[in-house]
Motif scaffolding. Structure first.
Motif, PDB file in Angstrom:
ATOM      1  N   THR A 183       0.876  -1.209   0.047  1.00 31.87           N
ATOM      2  CA  THR A 183      -0.135  -0.049  -0.014  1.00 31.87           C
ATOM      3  C   THR A 183       0.737   1.234   0.015  1.00 31.87           C
ATOM      4  OG1 THR A 183       0.013   0.566   2.449  1.00 31.87           O
ATOM      5  CG2 THR A 183      -1.521  -1.093   1.647  1.00 31.87           C
ATOM      6  N   CYS A 184       0.204   2.405  -0.353  1.00 34.17           N
ATOM      7  CA  CYS A 184       1.129   3.657  -0.357  1.00 34.17           C
ATOM      8  C   CYS A 184       0.541   4.407   1.009  1.00 34.17           C
ATOM      9  CB  CYS A 184       1.149   4.432  -1.591  1.00 34.17           C
ATOM     10  SG  CYS A 184      -0.700   4.832  -2.042  1.00 34.17           S
ATOM     11  N   SER A 185      -0.096   3.704   1.787  1.00 35.94           N
ATOM     12  CA  SER A 185      -0.363   4.422   3.288  1.00 35.94           C
ATOM     13  C   SER A 185       0.598   4.112   4.328  1.00 35.94           C
ATOM     14  CB  SER A 185      -1.693   3.620   3.656  1.00 35.94           C
ATOM     15  OG  SER A 185      -1.926   3.799   4.897  1.00 35.94           O
ATOM     16  N   LEU A 186       0.807   4.768   5.215  1.00 37.50           N
ATOM     17  CA  LEU A 186       1.614   4.805   6.165  1.00 37.50           C
ATOM     18  C   LEU A 186       0.849   4.413   7.654  1.00 37.50           C
ATOM     19  CD1 LEU A 186       4.174   7.522   5.561  1.00 37.50           C
ATOM     20  CD2 LEU A 186       4.661   4.920   5.349  1.00 37.50           C
ATOM     21  N   LEU A 187      -0.218   3.972   7.443  1.00 33.65           N
ATOM     22  CA  LEU A 187      -0.898   3.551   8.914  1.00 33.65           C
ATOM     23  C   LEU A 187      -1.075   2.059   9.000  1.00 33.65           C
ATOM     24  CD1 LEU A 187      -4.033   5.943   8.301  1.00 33.65           C
ATOM     25  CD2 LEU A 187      -2.089   6.226   9.749  1.00 33.65           C
ATOM     26  N   PRO A 188      -0.738   1.924  10.251  1.00 34.10           N
ATOM     27  CA  PRO A 188      -0.564   0.126  10.384  1.00 34.10           C
ATOM     28  C   PRO A 188      -1.750  -0.324  10.384  1.00 34.10           C
ATOM     29  CG  PRO A 188       0.469   1.310  12.469  1.00 34.10           C
ATOM     30  CD  PRO A 188      -0.138   2.538  11.241  1.00 34.10           C
ATOM     31  N   GLU A 189      -2.901   0.322  10.504  1.00 36.38           N
ATOM     32  CA  GLU A 189      -4.243  -0.268  10.355  1.00 36.38           C
ATOM     33  C   GLU A 189      -4.275  -0.907   8.946  1.00 36.38           C
ATOM     34  OE1 GLU A 189      -3.417   2.770  11.537  1.00 36.38           O
ATOM     35  OE2 GLU A 189      -4.663   2.939  13.446  1.00 36.38           O
ATOM     36  N   GLU A 190      -3.693  -0.445   7.811  1.00 34.54           N
ATOM     37  CA  GLU A 190      -3.828  -0.856   6.387  1.00 34.54           C
ATOM     38  C   GLU A 190      -2.714  -1.870   6.064  1.00 34.54           C
ATOM     39  OE1 GLU A 190      -5.294   2.338   3.780  1.00 34.54           O
ATOM     40  OE2 GLU A 190      -4.456   3.370   4.949  1.00 34.54           O
ATOM     41  N   ASN A 191      -2.074  -1.802   6.996  1.00 35.40           N
ATOM     42  CA  ASN A 191      -0.566  -2.706   6.812  1.00 35.40           C
ATOM     43  C   ASN A 191      -0.570  -3.866   7.772  1.00 35.40           C
ATOM     44  OD1 ASN A 191      -0.061  -1.055   4.631  1.00 35.40           O
ATOM     45  ND2 ASN A 191       0.763   0.445   5.927  1.00 35.40           N
ATOM     46  N   GLU A 192       0.509  -3.522   8.831  1.00 33.97           N
ATOM     47  CA  GLU A 192       0.719  -4.516   9.871  1.00 33.97           C
ATOM     48  C   GLU A 192      -0.352  -5.261  10.623  1.00 33.97           C
ATOM     49  OE1 GLU A 192       2.093  -1.420   9.737  1.00 33.97           O
ATOM     50  OE2 GLU A 192       4.355  -1.602   9.998  1.00 33.97           O
ATOM     51  N   PHE A 193      -1.588  -4.505  10.962  1.00 32.04           N
ATOM     52  CA  PHE A 193      -2.592  -5.124  11.476  1.00 32.04           C
ATOM     53  C   PHE A 193      -3.433  -6.163  10.408  1.00 32.04           C
ATOM     54  CE2 PHE A 193      -3.566  -1.261  14.354  1.00 32.04           C
ATOM     55  CZ  PHE A 193      -2.413  -1.508  15.384  1.00 32.04           C
ATOM     56  N   ILE A 194      -3.554  -5.557   9.357  1.00 33.94           N
ATOM     57  CA  ILE A 194      -4.141  -6.626   8.326  1.00 33.94           C
ATOM     58  C   ILE A 194      -3.107  -8.072   8.132  1.00 33.94           C
ATOM     59  CG2 ILE A 194      -4.627  -7.112   5.801  1.00 33.94           C
ATOM     60  CD1 ILE A 194      -6.155  -4.952   6.678  1.00 33.94           C
ATOM     61  N   ILE A 195      -1.918  -7.608   8.019  1.00 31.48           N
ATOM     62  CA  ILE A 195      -1.075  -8.817   7.932  1.00 31.48           C
ATOM     63  C   ILE A 195      -1.143  -9.774   9.253  1.00 31.48           C
ATOM     64  CG2 ILE A 195       1.398  -9.678   7.343  1.00 31.48           C
ATOM     65  CD1 ILE A 195      -0.064  -8.284   4.918  1.00 31.48           C
ATOM     66  N   ASN A 196      -0.836  -9.178  10.381  1.00 35.96           N
ATOM     67  CA  ASN A 196      -1.042  -9.742  11.509  1.00 35.96           C
ATOM     68  C   ASN A 196      -2.150 -10.693  11.830  1.00 35.96           C
ATOM     69  OD1 ASN A 196       0.474 -10.195  14.266  1.00 35.96           O
ATOM     70  ND2 ASN A 196      -1.568  -9.465  14.858  1.00 35.96           N
ATOM     71  N   GLU A 197      -3.319 -10.060  11.454  1.00 37.14           N
ATOM     72  CA  GLU A 197      -4.821 -10.691  11.409  1.00 37.14           C
ATOM     73  C   GLU A 197      -4.901 -11.925  10.496  1.00 37.14           C
ATOM     74  OE1 GLU A 197      -7.993  -7.852  10.856  1.00 37.14           O
ATOM     75  OE2 GLU A 197      -9.113  -9.528   9.873  1.00 37.14           O
ATOM     76  N   PHE A 198      -4.110 -11.927   9.277  1.00 40.45           N
ATOM     77  CA  PHE A 198      -4.145 -13.060   8.417  1.00 40.45           C
ATOM     78  C   PHE A 198      -3.118 -13.905   8.634  1.00 40.45           C
ATOM     79  CE2 PHE A 198      -6.828 -12.131   4.467  1.00 40.45           C
ATOM     80  CZ  PHE A 198      -7.358 -11.060   4.922  1.00 40.45           C
ATOM     81  N   LEU A 199      -1.969 -13.647   9.283  1.00 49.10           N
ATOM     82  CA  LEU A 199      -0.947 -14.723   9.748  1.00 49.10           C
ATOM     83  C   LEU A 199      -1.547 -15.618  10.906  1.00 49.10           C
ATOM     84  CD1 LEU A 199       2.386 -12.678  10.544  1.00 49.10           C
ATOM     85  CD2 LEU A 199       1.975 -14.569   8.656  1.00 49.10           C
ATOM     86  N   GLU A 200      -2.755 -14.815  11.657  1.00 47.16           N
ATOM     87  CA  GLU A 200      -3.123 -15.798  12.573  1.00 47.16           C
ATOM     88  C   GLU A 200      -4.320 -16.923  11.959  1.00 47.16           C
ATOM     89  OE1 GLU A 200      -4.532 -12.927  15.480  1.00 47.16           O
ATOM     90  OE2 GLU A 200      -2.534 -12.810  16.294  1.00 47.16           O
ATOM     91  N   LYS A 201      -5.069 -16.558  10.727  1.00 43.14           N
ATOM     92  CA  LYS A 201      -6.054 -17.068  10.349  1.00 43.14           C
ATOM     93  C   LYS A 201      -5.630 -17.975   9.312  1.00 43.14           C
ATOM     94  CE  LYS A 201      -9.743 -13.676  10.756  1.00 43.14           C
ATOM     95  NZ  LYS A 201     -10.299 -12.589  10.029  1.00 43.14           N
ATOM     96  N   TYR A 202      -4.496 -17.772   8.367  1.00 40.20           N
ATOM     97  CA  TYR A 202      -4.583 -18.574   7.324  1.00 40.20           C
ATOM     98  C   TYR A 202      -3.204 -19.432   7.163  1.00 40.20           C
ATOM     99  CZ  TYR A 202      -8.514 -16.148   5.374  1.00 40.20           C
ATOM    100  OH  TYR A 202      -9.980 -15.666   5.115  1.00 40.20           O
ATOM    101  N   ASP A 203      -3.063 -20.326   6.615  1.00 39.03           N
ATOM    102  CA  ASP A 203      -1.812 -21.073   6.276  1.00 39.03           C
ATOM    103  C   ASP A 203      -0.781 -20.287   5.356  1.00 39.03           C
ATOM    104  OD1 ASP A 203      -0.979 -23.441   7.667  1.00 39.03           O
ATOM    105  OD2 ASP A 203      -1.911 -24.592   6.026  1.00 39.03           O
ATOM    106  N   ILE A 204      -0.125 -19.390   6.072  1.00 39.47           N
ATOM    107  CA  ILE A 204       0.761 -18.568   5.020  1.00 39.47           C
ATOM    108  C   ILE A 204       2.025 -18.199   6.051  1.00 39.47           C
ATOM    109  CG2 ILE A 204      -0.975 -17.399   3.628  1.00 39.47           C
ATOM    110  CD1 ILE A 204      -0.883 -14.922   5.588  1.00 39.47           C
TER     111      ILE A 204
END
Ligand SMILES: C[S@@+](CC[C@H](N)C(=O)[O-])C[C@H]1O[C@@H](n2cnc3c(N)ncnc32)[C@H](O)[C@@H]1O
Length: 296
Positions: free
Chosen positions: A227-248
């Motif tokens: 993303t071209c956003s600097l907000l963790p809400e659009e970046n780290e928080f999304i990735i963190n949530e998906f790491l917990e839910k999916y096989d990635i």
């Protein structure tokens, strides 16, 4: 002037002097399009018109130090010898590392700067399927791909969530997600006024598109989420949530600043460090975030 929402976030993330980091002026930059010309021939042709300096962390990127003409109006530009592209945007494609025989999905393509670079790195071989939802933006996408000589791209004007209906499995997927654009304040000053509702609107689409990407990526395949956003809400928080839910899992990205593992004091998976952030005041690029995801 910023929205109160952004001021609060930026001070919490970057401190009182956040403006130095995110408002710094960055030089224009171009990418030599080797689908049309070699780097050596291009540099010989352009040297009377444009003074360039290599962007060390990219393969084909150069900063424009001085130009006699508008860089979007030279004969060489119109011939497709170069694209005007931000360094972090080039770097995201280099981390995708598309190969000549890959089947690649670009989920949010217009105006096509990353799609055209994928095509370049694939040497016009293999196949890229590129989605774009916005009819108006399709025009610039089509004209850029034509000018740059990209011949291995199938364009689909639709919501990329519908990529599932193709019943294909992709080797590599680029999700350069629609976002608040809060890393591009020089180009889009109106992004200073983004607030919580804009973030909620974008994060809903980001989640839906990333979920789709994971579903249709081959096991062992790679997704670049940027993303071209600097907000963790659009970046780290999304990735963190998906790491917990999916096989990635995440793969390490070489260049850039480590992503936040404790933004606003909220502890995230340590693996998030492997993602990278870019700042105008530090990397002379737009503000940018890149995550490299391997689907297991
Ligand atoms: C950040 S821009 C992409 C920039 C592009 N990757 C480039 O490098 O030139 C995001 C794009 O996603 C498109 N978009 C938004 N929602 C979409 C969706 N659900 N499906 C496909 N495209 C979408 C927007 O219209 C916009 O053109």
């Amino acid at each position: 002037m910023y929205s109160e929402y952004l001021i609060k976030k930026y001070k919490a993330l970057f401190g009182e002097n956040f403006r130095e980091l995110i408002e710094a002026n960055i030089p224009k930059s171009i990418r030599v399009n080797t689908l049309k010309i070699s780097v050596e021939d291009f540099l010989n042709k352009i040297k009377e018109k444009i003074l360039l300096k290599k962007i060390e962390y990219t393969k084909y990127g150069f900063y424009v130090i001085h130009s006699k003409y508008s860089i979007g109006a030279t004969v060489e530009y119109l011939l497709g010898y170069y694209a005007i592209q931000d360094p972090a945007s080039m770097y995201a494609v280099e981390e995708l590392d598309p190969k000549q025989n890959d089947l690649v999905l670009d989920m949010a393509s217009a105006p096509g700067m990353k799609t055209s670079y994928i095509s370049q790195l694939m040497n016009n071989k293999g196949c890229i399927i590129a989605f774009e939802i916005n009819r108006n933006r399709m025009k610039s996408l089509r004209s850029n791909l034509t000018r740059l000589g990209c011949k291995n791209v199938i364009l689909i004007r639709d919501d990329a969530k519908n990529a599932k209906k193709l019943n294909l499995e992709f080797d590599k997927i680029l999700l350069d997600a629609p976002c608040t654009g809060t890393g591009t304040l020089n180009k889009n000053p109106e992004a200073r006024f983004k607030d919580e509702k804009d973030v909620l609107y974008c994060t809903k689409i980001q989640r839906e598109l990333l979920r789709t990407a994971i579903e249709i990526c081959k096991s062992g395949g790679r997704i670049i989420y940027s993303t071209c956003s600097l907000l963790p809400e659009e970046n780290e928080f999304i990735i963190n949530e998906f790491l917990e839910k999916y096989d990635i899992k995440l793969e390490r990205i070489n260049f850039g600043d480590e992503a936040f593992v404790k933004p606003y004091g909220i502890e995230l998976c340590d693996e998030i460090r492997k993602c990278k952030r870019f700042y105008p005041g530090k990397h002379l690029s737009q503000g940018f975030f890149i995550a490299k995801i391997k689907v297991l």
